[in-house]
Enzyme design. Sequence first.
Site, PDB file in Angstrom:
ATOM      1  N   GLY A 121      17.930 -65.120  27.559  1.00  0.00           N
ATOM      2  CA  GLY A 121      18.093 -65.078  26.102  1.00  0.00           C
ATOM      3  C   GLY A 121      19.453 -65.575  25.665  1.00  0.00           C
ATOM      4  N   GLY A 172      24.347 -58.379  31.009  1.00  0.00           N
ATOM      5  CA  GLY A 172      24.913 -58.287  29.649  1.00  0.00           C
ATOM      6  C   GLY A 172      24.578 -56.933  29.052  1.00  0.00           C
ATOM      7  N   ALA A 173      24.390 -55.948  29.932  1.00  0.00           N
ATOM      8  CA  ALA A 173      23.830 -54.650  29.527  1.00  0.00           C
ATOM      9  C   ALA A 173      24.706 -53.857  28.569  1.00  0.00           C
ATOM     10  CB  ALA A 173      23.555 -53.809  30.781  1.00  0.00           C
ATOM     11  N   HIS A 211      24.367 -65.639  10.560  1.00  0.00           N
ATOM     12  CA  HIS A 211      24.461 -64.564  11.561  1.00  0.00           C
ATOM     13  C   HIS A 211      25.710 -63.732  11.309  1.00  0.00           C
ATOM     14  CE1 HIS A 211      21.421 -66.813  13.885  1.00  0.00           C
ATOM     15  NE2 HIS A 211      21.186 -65.648  14.469  1.00  0.00           N
ATOM     16  N   HIS A 212      25.758 -62.581  11.958  1.00  0.00           N
ATOM     17  CA  HIS A 212      26.880 -61.643  11.871  1.00  0.00           C
ATOM     18  C   HIS A 212      28.205 -62.282  12.306  1.00  0.00           C
ATOM     19  CE1 HIS A 212      26.494 -61.228  16.279  1.00  0.00           C
ATOM     20  NE2 HIS A 212      25.196 -61.338  16.036  1.00  0.00           N
ATOM     21  N   LYS A 237      29.082 -63.329  16.163  1.00  0.00           N
ATOM     22  CA  LYS A 237      28.359 -64.329  16.969  1.00  0.00           C
ATOM     23  C   LYS A 237      29.322 -65.432  17.416  1.00  0.00           C
ATOM     24  CE  LYS A 237      24.229 -67.230  17.116  1.00  0.00           C
ATOM     25  NZ  LYS A 237      23.843 -66.800  18.458  1.00  0.00           N
ATOM     26  N   ASN A 277      14.991 -67.745  20.826  1.00  0.00           N
ATOM     27  CA  ASN A 277      14.619 -66.615  19.984  1.00  0.00           C
ATOM     28  C   ASN A 277      13.308 -66.017  20.503  1.00  0.00           C
ATOM     29  OD1 ASN A 277      13.820 -64.956  17.726  1.00  0.00           O
ATOM     30  ND2 ASN A 277      15.456 -66.023  16.635  1.00  0.00           N
TER      31      ASN A 277
HETATM   32  P1  NAD Z   1      27.371 -59.251  22.875  1.00  0.00           P
HETATM   33  O1  NAD Z   1      28.673 -59.977  22.770  1.00  0.00           O
HETATM   34  O2  NAD Z   1      27.192 -57.970  22.130  1.00  0.00           O
HETATM   35  O3  NAD Z   1      27.053 -58.932  24.415  1.00  0.00           O
HETATM   36  C1  NAD Z   1      27.269 -59.836  25.468  1.00  0.00           C
HETATM   37  C2  NAD Z   1      27.524 -59.010  26.723  1.00  0.00           C
HETATM   38  O4  NAD Z   1      27.573 -59.910  27.835  1.00  0.00           O
HETATM   39  C3  NAD Z   1      28.877 -58.279  26.677  1.00  0.00           C
HETATM   40  O5  NAD Z   1      28.700 -56.914  27.007  1.00  0.00           O
HETATM   41  C4  NAD Z   1      29.711 -59.016  27.709  1.00  0.00           C
HETATM   42  O6  NAD Z   1      30.672 -58.174  28.358  1.00  0.00           O
HETATM   43  C5  NAD Z   1      28.620 -59.458  28.686  1.00  0.00           C
HETATM   44  N1  NAD Z   1      29.058 -60.525  29.574  1.00  0.00           N
HETATM   45  C6  NAD Z   1      29.885 -61.563  29.297  1.00  0.00           C
HETATM   46  N2  NAD Z   1      30.076 -62.314  30.398  1.00  0.00           N
HETATM   47  C7  NAD Z   1      29.357 -61.729  31.383  1.00  0.00           C
HETATM   48  C8  NAD Z   1      29.157 -62.042  32.764  1.00  0.00           C
HETATM   49  N3  NAD Z   1      29.770 -63.092  33.328  1.00  0.00           N
HETATM   50  N4  NAD Z   1      28.331 -61.244  33.484  1.00  0.00           N
HETATM   51  C9  NAD Z   1      27.722 -60.180  32.920  1.00  0.00           C
HETATM   52  N5  NAD Z   1      27.896 -59.827  31.605  1.00  0.00           N
HETATM   53  C10 NAD Z   1      28.698 -60.597  30.862  1.00  0.00           C
HETATM   54  O7  NAD Z   1      26.269 -60.310  22.469  1.00  0.00           O
HETATM   55  P2  NAD Z   1      24.757 -60.031  22.028  1.00  0.00           P
HETATM   56  O8  NAD Z   1      24.662 -59.968  20.543  1.00  0.00           O
HETATM   57  O9  NAD Z   1      24.190 -58.938  22.869  1.00  0.00           O
HETATM   58  O10 NAD Z   1      24.091 -61.419  22.439  1.00  0.00           O
HETATM   59  C11 NAD Z   1      24.102 -61.848  23.800  1.00  0.00           C
HETATM   60  C12 NAD Z   1      23.530 -63.259  23.884  1.00  0.00           C
HETATM   61  O11 NAD Z   1      22.159 -63.237  23.510  1.00  0.00           O
HETATM   62  C13 NAD Z   1      24.211 -64.282  22.950  1.00  0.00           C
HETATM   63  O12 NAD Z   1      24.231 -65.532  23.599  1.00  0.00           O
HETATM   64  C14 NAD Z   1      23.288 -64.309  21.762  1.00  0.00           C
HETATM   65  O13 NAD Z   1      23.375 -65.511  21.024  1.00  0.00           O
HETATM   66  C15 NAD Z   1      21.959 -64.183  22.467  1.00  0.00           C
HETATM   67  N6  NAD Z   1      20.848 -63.694  21.642  1.00  0.00           N
HETATM   68  C16 NAD Z   1      19.657 -64.273  21.888  1.00  0.00           C
HETATM   69  C17 NAD Z   1      18.541 -63.824  21.210  1.00  0.00           C
HETATM   70  C18 NAD Z   1      17.214 -64.435  21.551  1.00  0.00           C
HETATM   71  O14 NAD Z   1      16.185 -63.996  21.004  1.00  0.00           O
HETATM   72  N7  NAD Z   1      17.181 -65.402  22.477  1.00  0.00           N
HETATM   73  C19 NAD Z   1      18.639 -62.790  20.268  1.00  0.00           C
HETATM   74  C20 NAD Z   1      19.882 -62.209  20.057  1.00  0.00           C
HETATM   75  C21 NAD Z   1      20.983 -62.668  20.758  1.00  0.00           C
END
Ligand code: NAD
Length: 247
Positions: free
Chosen positions: A80, A16-17, A137-138, A141, A106
Amino acid sequence: MLPMASTPPIKLAIVGAAGRMGRLLCDLAAEDPALNVVEAIDLDDKLTDAADAVIEFALPQATLGTIDHCVNHKLPLVIGTTGLGDAEQRAIDEAAQVVPICQAANFSLVVNVLQNLAAQAARMLGESYDCEIAEIHHRFKKDAPSGTALALARAVCEAIGRDEACIRLERQGDAPRGPGEITVQALRLGDVVGEHTVYFGTLGERLELRHVGASRESYAGGALRAAKWLIGKTPGRYTMADVLGLK
Ligand code: NAD
């Protein structure tokens, strides 16, 4: 005198980089001499066997593939990604027999403290206080309510021995408050990083426990800390409370 042997940095793969969290994880890891991001994976990329540990902040569609990879290569995994379904949760349970996994809705220290405080308040106040949870949240989400809001609701249930079936996700129409229910409300607003409030109320007074996230650094920093902590751990399913020593 011989120079001290320095520990080589932990090689990380980030899934998800290209996302908001993924970019920040790469930036923060680059500032940490103990870490080296060797793979930054997003859609259309595949993990290789170059890393010592994997961190995933992506979408639930990514998670089963990430878990398989970590099991096949015996790699510790930090998850995450939120909004995971039963299939992903079962896969995490099975994979945790083989590799150490830290999954947290979280990764912020303060949110984990909030979870403890909410459980403590629920125990102290007992059944006669209504409990409700709200999160903001924003606008980007995707999942609702947030994994954190659900984790807070579950922590309250566990603290007072209440069945999780009491957690409701909406209230509308002719819907007076039922005994013992906990409703979780989700607002989506502009660029809000994350805000969670646990309310306890009775006739004449109310208590509000609130966390306000001002940046995503606390989440990313916590996830990197979890990845370091998992190295060398026995297979199992760990939480941020384990990593932070809050148990
Ligand atoms: P985002 O939409 O900005 O980024 C998600 C990324 O994942 C995108 O670049 C997308 O292209 C990529 N992606 C989607 N499917 C994929 C796949 N099959 N393989 C590889 N990459 C893939 O979202 P974000 O704000 O970065 O949040 C990502 C996740 O983390 C969400 O589920 C969010 O709720 C969660 N989150 C968790 C915490 C925590 O503390 N646990 C904090 C913030 C966000």
